[in-house]
Design a protein around this motif. Structure first.
Motif, PDB file in Angstrom:
ATOM      1  N   ALA A 129      58.910 -37.743 -36.542  1.00 37.11           N
ATOM      2  CA  ALA A 129      58.195 -36.642 -35.873  1.00 37.11           C
ATOM      3  C   ALA A 129      57.371 -35.835 -36.867  1.00 37.11           C
ATOM      4  CB  ALA A 129      59.193 -35.746 -35.138  1.00 37.11           C
ATOM      5  N   LEU A 130      57.969 -35.454 -37.982  1.00 34.81           N
ATOM      6  CA  LEU A 130      57.243 -34.662 -38.976  1.00 34.81           C
ATOM      7  C   LEU A 130      56.083 -35.457 -39.562  1.00 34.81           C
ATOM      8  CD1 LEU A 130      60.247 -32.892 -40.740  1.00 34.81           C
ATOM      9  CD2 LEU A 130      58.630 -31.883 -39.115  1.00 34.81           C
ATOM     10  N   ALA A 131      56.271 -36.754 -39.777  1.00 34.75           N
ATOM     11  CA  ALA A 131      55.199 -37.603 -40.314  1.00 34.75           C
ATOM     12  C   ALA A 131      54.038 -37.748 -39.328  1.00 34.75           C
ATOM     13  CB  ALA A 131      55.747 -38.984 -40.678  1.00 34.75           C
ATOM     14  N   HIS A 132      54.316 -37.551 -38.035  1.00 37.14           N
ATOM     15  CA  HIS A 132      53.278 -37.681 -37.010  1.00 37.14           C
ATOM     16  C   HIS A 132      52.760 -36.328 -36.517  1.00 37.14           C
ATOM     17  CE1 HIS A 132      54.674 -41.809 -37.093  1.00 37.14           C
ATOM     18  NE2 HIS A 132      53.514 -42.114 -36.541  1.00 37.14           N
ATOM     19  N   GLY A 133      53.005 -35.289 -37.284  1.00 40.25           N
ATOM     20  CA  GLY A 133      52.439 -33.973 -36.972  1.00 40.25           C
ATOM     21  C   GLY A 133      53.085 -33.249 -35.810  1.00 40.25           C
ATOM     22  N   ILE A 134      54.266 -33.664 -35.424  1.00 39.39           N
ATOM     23  CA  ILE A 134      54.971 -32.977 -34.341  1.00 39.39           C
ATOM     24  C   ILE A 134      55.761 -31.824 -34.951  1.00 39.39           C
ATOM     25  CG2 ILE A 134      56.769 -33.214 -32.579  1.00 39.39           C
ATOM     26  CD1 ILE A 134      55.781 -36.177 -32.325  1.00 39.39           C
ATOM     27  N   ARG A 135      55.594 -30.657 -34.400  1.00 38.28           N
ATOM     28  CA  ARG A 135      56.314 -29.483 -34.896  1.00 38.28           C
ATOM     29  C   ARG A 135      57.769 -29.584 -34.436  1.00 38.28           C
ATOM     30  NH1 ARG A 135      56.821 -23.608 -33.100  1.00 38.28           N
ATOM     31  NH2 ARG A 135      57.031 -22.480 -35.062  1.00 38.28           N
ATOM     32  N   VAL A 136      58.690 -29.448 -35.376  1.00 33.83           N
ATOM     33  CA  VAL A 136      60.111 -29.543 -35.061  1.00 33.83           C
ATOM     34  C   VAL A 136      60.783 -28.221 -35.407  1.00 33.83           C
ATOM     35  CG1 VAL A 136      62.263 -30.792 -35.445  1.00 33.83           C
ATOM     36  CG2 VAL A 136      60.083 -32.025 -35.577  1.00 33.83           C
ATOM     37  N   LEU A 137      61.426 -27.620 -34.408  1.00 31.40           N
ATOM     38  CA  LEU A 137      62.230 -26.416 -34.633  1.00 31.40           C
ATOM     39  C   LEU A 137      63.686 -26.832 -34.717  1.00 31.40           C
ATOM     40  CD1 LEU A 137      60.836 -23.648 -32.247  1.00 31.40           C
ATOM     41  CD2 LEU A 137      60.387 -23.980 -34.679  1.00 31.40           C
ATOM     42  N   PHE A 138      64.372 -26.288 -35.705  1.00 28.35           N
ATOM     43  CA  PHE A 138      65.783 -26.587 -35.909  1.00 28.35           C
ATOM     44  C   PHE A 138      66.626 -25.348 -35.663  1.00 28.35           C
ATOM     45  CE2 PHE A 138      63.421 -29.472 -38.613  1.00 28.35           C
ATOM     46  CZ  PHE A 138      63.990 -30.692 -38.296  1.00 28.35           C
TER      47      PHE A 138
ATOM     48  N   ILE B 257      78.325 -26.653 -40.982  1.00 27.69           N
ATOM     49  CA  ILE B 257      77.407 -27.722 -40.593  1.00 27.69           C
ATOM     50  C   ILE B 257      76.104 -27.545 -41.362  1.00 27.69           C
ATOM     51  CG2 ILE B 257      76.081 -28.680 -38.661  1.00 27.69           C
ATOM     52  CD1 ILE B 257      78.353 -27.676 -36.820  1.00 27.69           C
ATOM     53  N   SER B 258      75.515 -28.654 -41.784  1.00 32.16           N
ATOM     54  CA  SER B 258      74.258 -28.608 -42.511  1.00 32.16           C
ATOM     55  C   SER B 258      73.133 -28.134 -41.588  1.00 32.16           C
ATOM     56  CB  SER B 258      73.941 -29.993 -43.069  1.00 32.16           C
ATOM     57  OG  SER B 258      72.842 -29.935 -43.918  1.00 32.16           O
ATOM     58  N   GLU B 259      72.389 -27.130 -42.055  1.00 31.97           N
ATOM     59  CA  GLU B 259      71.260 -26.587 -41.304  1.00 31.97           C
ATOM     60  C   GLU B 259      70.058 -26.455 -42.235  1.00 31.97           C
ATOM     61  OE1 GLU B 259      73.670 -23.712 -38.178  1.00 31.97           O
ATOM     62  OE2 GLU B 259      72.883 -22.820 -40.003  1.00 31.97           O
ATOM     63  N   PRO B 260      68.840 -26.519 -41.702  1.00 38.74           N
ATOM     64  CA  PRO B 260      67.659 -26.321 -42.540  1.00 38.74           C
ATOM     65  C   PRO B 260      67.674 -24.914 -43.146  1.00 38.74           C
ATOM     66  CG  PRO B 260      67.030 -27.257 -40.456  1.00 38.74           C
ATOM     67  CD  PRO B 260      68.467 -26.856 -40.329  1.00 38.74           C
ATOM     68  N   ALA B 261      67.137 -24.806 -44.339  1.00 39.16           N
ATOM     69  CA  ALA B 261      67.129 -23.514 -45.036  1.00 39.16           C
ATOM     70  C   ALA B 261      65.721 -22.943 -45.096  1.00 39.16           C
ATOM     71  CB  ALA B 261      67.701 -23.685 -46.441  1.00 39.16           C
ATOM     72  N   GLY B 262      65.016 -22.958 -43.977  1.00 39.61           N
ATOM     73  CA  GLY B 262      63.652 -22.436 -43.940  1.00 39.61           C
ATOM     74  C   GLY B 262      63.604 -20.998 -43.450  1.00 39.61           C
ATOM     75  N   GLU B 263      62.394 -20.524 -43.259  1.00 35.57           N
ATOM     76  CA  GLU B 263      62.172 -19.164 -42.757  1.00 35.57           C
ATOM     77  C   GLU B 263      62.719 -19.052 -41.328  1.00 35.57           C
ATOM     78  OE1 GLU B 263      58.468 -16.321 -41.323  1.00 35.57           O
ATOM     79  OE2 GLU B 263      58.048 -18.181 -42.393  1.00 35.57           O
ATOM     80  N   ARG B 264      63.478 -17.991 -41.076  1.00 36.70           N
ATOM     81  CA  ARG B 264      64.030 -17.781 -39.730  1.00 36.70           C
ATOM     82  C   ARG B 264      62.981 -17.180 -38.816  1.00 36.70           C
ATOM     83  NH1 ARG B 264      70.327 -16.903 -39.641  1.00 36.70           N
ATOM     84  NH2 ARG B 264      70.870 -18.276 -41.359  1.00 36.70           N
ATOM     85  N   LEU B 265      62.832 -17.801 -37.651  1.00 42.75           N
ATOM     86  CA  LEU B 265      61.799 -17.395 -36.704  1.00 42.75           C
ATOM     87  C   LEU B 265      62.335 -16.562 -35.548  1.00 42.75           C
ATOM     88  CD1 LEU B 265      59.962 -20.837 -36.554  1.00 42.75           C
ATOM     89  CD2 LEU B 265      59.431 -18.868 -38.011  1.00 42.75           C
ATOM     90  N   GLY B 266      63.655 -16.417 -35.444  1.00 45.61           N
ATOM     91  CA  GLY B 266      64.255 -15.638 -34.366  1.00 45.61           C
ATOM     92  C   GLY B 266      64.585 -16.479 -33.149  1.00 45.61           C
ATOM     93  N   PRO B 267      65.448 -15.957 -32.264  1.00 44.62           N
ATOM     94  CA  PRO B 267      65.907 -16.696 -31.089  1.00 44.62           C
ATOM     95  C   PRO B 267      64.805 -17.051 -30.090  1.00 44.62           C
ATOM     96  CG  PRO B 267      67.387 -14.878 -31.556  1.00 44.62           C
ATOM     97  CD  PRO B 267      66.196 -14.711 -32.451  1.00 44.62           C
TER      98      PRO B 267
END
Length: 195
Positions: A70-79, A105-115
């Motif tokens: 998905a990321l390689a094909h430009g699809i935005r993925v929210l985790f 549990i392993s989670e992405p460590a990116g910027e938090r965007l809120g609920p």
């Protein structure tokens, strides 16, 4: 009645955890590839440009090959990122690496965007321990996804991700359980309702 459903849910979750732990690494890898193909088919058929998807744990059907595609094909993925108030935060992509989340549990460590960030996705992919053919999803008991799905004003299609033998004729259900529109397994995509 609720106590009976809760007891039945706990027993079914324990059974599924035991089955998942006994799955060989070869079968798990094959399942991950089948799942990637089917998730890719679903996303392409729906024309989804933005999806929410979780990072699978070692005993879950692997979502990681799909995320890479998905990321390689430009699809935005929210985790999802678990919060201690029972809600989910969201982060985009995997640029920040991974960290151990609230429940180990392993989670992405990116910027938090809120609920509320999930309100803009085209498709939601959720973990499950089992799903029945009426669209009842059995989660893992913390209620994060039920709260999230129940709070959405305009809910996009929601698909649970499980192994093939976790699609059952019936799973225990309580009032707070949120239905799913379909399920994706390593060998098939099932749609339960029109959206």
């Amino acid at each position: 009645m609720a106590a009976t459903a809760d007891k039945a849910k706990r027993a079914l979750r324990a059974e599924i955890r035991a089955r998942r732990r006994s799955l060989s690494s070869t079968k798990a890898a094959l399942a991950g590839e089948g799942l990637r193909r089917n998730l890719q088919t679903l996303v392409t058929a729906r024309g989804a440009q933005s999806v929410s998807c979780y990072l699978s744990t070692p005993t879950e059907p692997s979502t990681r090959p799909f995320v890479t595609w998905a990321l390689a094909h430009g699809i935005r993925v929210l985790f999802p990122i678990s919060r201690d108030d029972g809600l989910l935060d969201w982060t985009a992509g995997e640029q920040g690496g991974e960290a151990t989340g609230l429940w180990g549990i392993s989670e992405p460590a990116g910027e938090r965007l809120g609920p509320r960030a999930i309100n803009d996705v085209d498709l939601i992919l959720v973990p499950a321990s089992a799903v029945d053919t009426q669209g009842t999803r059995l989660g893992w008991g913390r209620g994060y996804f039920d709260k999230t799905l129940g709070s959405l004003e305009k809910r996009p299609p929601v698909y649970a991700v499980v192994f093939d033998n976790e699609v059952l004729p019936d799973v225990p259900k309580e009032a707070h359980d949120q239905p799913v529109n379909g399920v994706v397994t390593p060998s098939r995509i099932l749609d339960f309702s029109c959206d």
